[in-house]
Design an enzyme around this catalytic site. Structure first.
Site, PDB file in Angstrom:
ATOM      1  N   HIS A   1       0.818  -1.223   0.000  1.00 36.66           N
ATOM      2  CA  HIS A   1       0.000   0.000   0.000  1.00 36.66           C
ATOM      3  C   HIS A   1       0.844   1.262   0.000  1.00 36.66           C
ATOM      4  O   HIS A   1       1.845   1.366   0.704  1.00 36.66           O
ATOM      5  CB  HIS A   1      -1.042   0.006   1.120  1.00 36.66           C
ATOM      6  CG  HIS A   1      -0.492  -0.005   2.524  1.00 36.66           C
ATOM      7  ND1 HIS A   1      -0.166   1.144   3.193  1.00 36.66           N
ATOM      8  CD2 HIS A   1      -0.264  -1.026   3.395  1.00 36.66           C
ATOM      9  CE1 HIS A   1       0.248   0.835   4.418  1.00 36.66           C
ATOM     10  NE2 HIS A   1       0.210  -0.477   4.565  1.00 36.66           N
TER      11      HIS A   1
ATOM     12  N   ASP B   1       6.226   0.576   6.846  1.00 42.82           N
ATOM     13  CA  ASP B   1       4.782   0.429   6.625  1.00 42.82           C
ATOM     14  C   ASP B   1       4.262   1.554   5.746  1.00 42.82           C
ATOM     15  O   ASP B   1       3.954   2.620   6.245  1.00 42.82           O
ATOM     16  CB  ASP B   1       4.063   0.411   7.980  1.00 42.82           C
ATOM     17  CG  ASP B   1       2.594   0.131   7.830  1.00 42.82           C
ATOM     18  OD1 ASP B   1       2.164  -0.317   6.764  1.00 42.82           O
ATOM     19  OD2 ASP B   1       1.848   0.385   8.798  1.00 42.82           O
TER      20      ASP B   1
ATOM     21  N   GLU C   1      -4.973   1.808   2.714  1.00 41.29           N
ATOM     22  CA  GLU C   1      -5.008   0.638   3.594  1.00 41.29           C
ATOM     23  C   GLU C   1      -5.168   1.050   5.048  1.00 41.29           C
ATOM     24  O   GLU C   1      -5.840   0.371   5.829  1.00 41.29           O
ATOM     25  CB  GLU C   1      -3.705  -0.159   3.433  1.00 41.29           C
ATOM     26  CG  GLU C   1      -3.719  -1.516   4.151  1.00 41.29           C
ATOM     27  CD  GLU C   1      -3.237  -1.487   5.580  1.00 41.29           C
ATOM     28  OE1 GLU C   1      -3.379  -2.504   6.269  1.00 41.29           O
ATOM     29  OE2 GLU C   1      -2.725  -0.431   6.033  1.00 41.29           O
ATOM     30  N   GLU C   2      -4.546   2.187   5.402  1.00 37.87           N
ATOM     31  CA  GLU C   2      -4.425   2.512   6.824  1.00 37.87           C
ATOM     32  C   GLU C   2      -5.728   2.919   7.493  1.00 37.87           C
ATOM     33  O   GLU C   2      -5.940   2.625   8.660  1.00 37.87           O
ATOM     34  CB  GLU C   2      -3.388   3.632   7.023  1.00 37.87           C
ATOM     35  CG  GLU C   2      -1.961   3.233   6.665  1.00 37.87           C
ATOM     36  CD  GLU C   2      -1.372   2.191   7.627  1.00 37.87           C
ATOM     37  OE1 GLU C   2      -2.086   1.728   8.519  1.00 37.87           O
ATOM     38  OE2 GLU C   2      -0.190   1.854   7.457  1.00 37.87           O
TER      39      GLU C   2
ATOM     40  N   ASP D   1       3.235  -6.406   3.393  1.00 34.26           N
ATOM     41  CA  ASP D   1       2.854  -5.321   4.310  1.00 34.26           C
ATOM     42  C   ASP D   1       3.231  -5.704   5.736  1.00 34.26           C
ATOM     43  O   ASP D   1       2.437  -5.573   6.647  1.00 34.26           O
ATOM     44  CB  ASP D   1       1.342  -5.035   4.184  1.00 34.26           C
ATOM     45  CG  ASP D   1       0.934  -3.827   5.025  1.00 34.26           C
ATOM     46  OD1 ASP D   1       1.822  -3.041   5.410  1.00 34.26           O
ATOM     47  OD2 ASP D   1      -0.270  -3.685   5.312  1.00 34.26           O
TER      48      ASP D   1
ATOM     49  N   HIS E   1       3.615   2.910  12.538  1.00 40.24           N
ATOM     50  CA  HIS E   1       2.707   4.051  12.775  1.00 40.24           C
ATOM     51  C   HIS E   1       3.319   5.082  13.725  1.00 40.24           C
ATOM     52  O   HIS E   1       2.606   5.693  14.517  1.00 40.24           O
ATOM     53  CB  HIS E   1       1.370   3.578  13.357  1.00 40.24           C
ATOM     54  CG  HIS E   1       0.615   2.638  12.479  1.00 40.24           C
ATOM     55  ND1 HIS E   1      -0.608   2.117  12.817  1.00 40.24           N
ATOM     56  CD2 HIS E   1       0.892   2.134  11.253  1.00 40.24           C
ATOM     57  CE1 HIS E   1      -1.059   1.326  11.852  1.00 40.24           C
ATOM     58  NE2 HIS E   1      -0.150   1.315  10.883  1.00 40.24           N
TER      59      HIS E   1
END
Ligand SMILES: [Zn+2]
Length: 492
Positions: A301, A313, A347-348, A375, A445
């Site tokens: 992503h 990520d 995606e997030e 991912d 994140h």
């Protein structure tokens, strides 16, 4: 590959996948009998696979691709300017590495912005703000009112505890402080066991009359870096402002409350949700030669959180996919099936790119023979996980055993990834790339998810492993057996 060899490969695969010799999907992979060696005819692919891995290590571009993405579009949450830059980069890069049929496929995405103000301060006896604690608003959170929310902190470790103590929660700020379970061998399982607090904590806190929610960051690292991530509000309760607290700050607050102190804090957030924005999945292909109608999807992503670079990520996944395709082209290999690279958007915080791809390609999902997602970061490869049926699982394991030169020769039962998840509805076997995960959630994140925390060699090994797997799958004489279709496609 000549016809005689194809026939031999077919025979070997058929012989190696006796349905009685493997357990049902839910059984742990260790209970599946190991093949002593890869099927001999699959050995014919070994030299190509090893050449792909060598190319990735010696003349690879994995890290250069990742650096381009991270430095040109570091904060690329859906709907942002960074996300638009990432889409443009992906399209440009696919063309430059020689993919065909490069195109943008539209996706309407949510647009949430963090805002300038994010603070959590402990109040002294006079109500004056003192110690400042490290937080990040959760993605999708509403803002606090001007001046913030000031209230006493209540600490819980589960929704059950919150409900049992509902009377005490009214008017408080609830801190959900259940750590990721250190006893879990699989860090993703530990994450899955804790992330309900982030996703649903604000709604559960609202239901018992609390005023805001704080969540212990989803990491096993003990440090002062908060980790954001999406929340989801239930429609039947008022949305509360919510933020992630660093693990050290969560421990400090919880210790004071456990010692009997009434700890009051002031939370201020100025985040906001703006109208949806038109964005895109970015798609490019290596057209097949011979059975080009059959499609092998490889994806990651493009979007990432608005802190750090989104390097692990999922910049690493994007680099893996692009580099794997480039390696196959660079080696002059001509896959028989079409290899399609899909860099998904959103995606997030919504997975709308995943849904858009599924809906936009319904008429050809029967011809998707496999979908692979990267991912899980850019660390040293370990292997792959798959939801494939027992027969396809055995075939995949024989193939994955060819990937020992990339340290990626383990196959276990598991999921593919959020972006390819909807394809399961059509029976497409899903595969997820699985690197070492011990440090993944240190960066996930968080502002620490930066380019310098990705090791070029580890990243390159992943690209080589994925290229090797794609090469074999795209050339097998027969596709893998499809999965049964568990859920009918939604009627629209
Ligand atoms: Zn991701």
């Amino acid at each position: 590959m000549n016809l005689a060899r194809e026939a031999a490969v077919l025979a070997i695969l058929a012989a190696s996948v006796s349905c009685t010799s493997v357990p049902p999907l839910a059984a742990p992979p260790t209970s599946v009998p190991q093949l002593a060696t890869p099927a001999p005819e699959l050995e014919a692919y070994r030299s190509d696979v090893e050449a792909l891995v060598r190319e990735a290590l010696v003349k690879g571009r994995s890290f250069a691709l990742l650096a381009e993405l991270c430095l040109s579009a570091p904060k690329r949450l859906s709907g942002s300017k960074g996300a638009a830059r990432a889409v443009a980069w992906a399209e440009r890069t696919m063309r430059s590495i020689g993919l065909s049929n490069v195109r943008l496929e539209p996706v309407l995405v949510p647009h949430w912005e963090r805002g300038e103000t994010e603070s959590l301060r402990v109040l002294d006896a006079d109500g004056l703000p003192r110690e400042r604690l490290s937080i990040l608003a959760l993605g999708g959170s509403v803002a606090t009112p001007p001046g913030g929310v000031s209230a006493e902190v209540m600490v819980v470790t589960s929704f059950e505890e919150l409900r049992a103590r509902a009377a005490q929660a009214r008017g408080k700020i609830v801190l959900f402080n259940r750590p990721m379970d250190p006893a879990q061998h699989d860090c993703f399982a530990a994450y899955a066991g804790a992330v309900d607090q982030r996703g649903r904590g604000a709604s559960e806190a609202s239901r018992v009359g609390a005023r805001a929610a704080l969540v212990r960051s989803m990491t096993m690292a003990l440090d002062d870096h908060p980790h954001t991530g999406a929340l989801r509000y239930d429609e039947d309760v008022a949305p509360l402002p919510a933020a992630a607290l660093s693990t050290l700050a969560a421990d400090r607050l919880a210790a004071r409350v456990a010692a009997g102190e009434r700890v009051r804090v002031n939370l201020q957030l100025s985040c906001r949700t703006l109208p949806d924005v038109l964005s895109h999945n970015v798609v490019g292909e290596i057209p097949g030669t011979g059975i080009e109608r059959e499609i092998v999807v490889v994806g990651g992503h493009l979007d990432a959180w608005d802190v750090g670079h989104g390097a692990h990520d999922d910049g690493a996944g994007c680099a893996h996919c692009l580099e794997a395709a480039r390696l196959i082209l660079a080696r002059g290999l001509q896959p028989r099936r079409t290899i399609r690279v899909v860099l998904f958007m959103n995606e997030e915080n919504g997975a709308r790119g995943a849904q858009a791809y599924y809906e936009g390609h319904l008429d050809e999902l029967e011809r998707h023979v496999l979908a692979l997602e990267s991912d899980a970061g850019g660390f040293t490869p370990r292997g792959f996980a798959t939801d494939a049926n027992p027969r396809a699982f055995e075939s995949l394991r024989a193939i994955v055993e060819l990937l020992d030169s990339a340290s990626a020769n383990a196959l276990r039962v598991g999921g593919g990834g959020v972006d390819i998840g909807p394809l399961a509805r059509s029976g497409v076997p899903l595969v997820g790339f699985r690197p070492d995960d011990e440090r993944y959630f240190d960066h996930h994140h968080c502002e620490r998810d930066t380019l310098d925390n990705v090791h070029p060699r580890e990243l390159a090994l992943g690209s080589g492993a994925i290229a090797g797997l794609l090469h074999v799958i795209a050339n097998l004489p027969q596709p893998l057996r499809r999965n049964p279709q568990p859920v009918p496609a939604p009627s629209r």
